[in-house]
Design a protein around this motif. Sequence first.
Motif: not given
Length: 212
Positions: A18, A22, A166-167, A169, A202
């Motif tokens: 985490e 972003r 990453e967001d 998907g 990432t």
Amino acid sequence: MADTIQEAVTLALDDAPERNFRETVDIAINLRDLDLNDPSNRIDESVVLPAGTGQETQIVVFAEGETAVRAQEVADEVLDSDDLEDLGDDDDRAKDLADETDFFVAEASLMQDIGRYLGTVLGPRGKMPTPLQPDDDVVETVNRMKNTVQLRSRDRRTFHTRVGAEDMGPDAISDNIDVIIRRLEASLEKGPLNIDGIFVKTTMGPAREVPV
């Protein structure tokens, strides 16, 4: 292949720690059995990603008249022939602009002057402008380039390119990677045999191998 790509992307996203920002998603491409000292063997391809890059792409347009007016709607900056000449006299400003900009677009009629004033700055960075022909739609061209990434190996066997954020998907990122792999295989002399491995990760996360 799409299912195995998606599996690798899902693992990379799940494994990413985490963060309070972003993260982008990149792939590392390892080549083999290529003499990259020979420029004709190097990869230098622009690829339009079907799901987009997942982040802002800085685009500067060199244009005059109506094309310049239309470019104002979509480009981050529009420069004319006077601006071009000024940049030619200010090496530091030209280098800053080159480093901050992802892609340049220029009316074909300005390409000769761009080579003259900015060739030594843009050329080594692989950022010479995409020529805009008289019949080309500048808005359409710029919008397409906002979803474009550059595959550029130079003389290195390992190179990287952005495939999303990453967001976005796993599905969207996998679609982007699939398009890149197909383009890469089509560009290489021995296709997939010239690929030693592809890894997805990432920004701060661990890498996962993408089967090819």
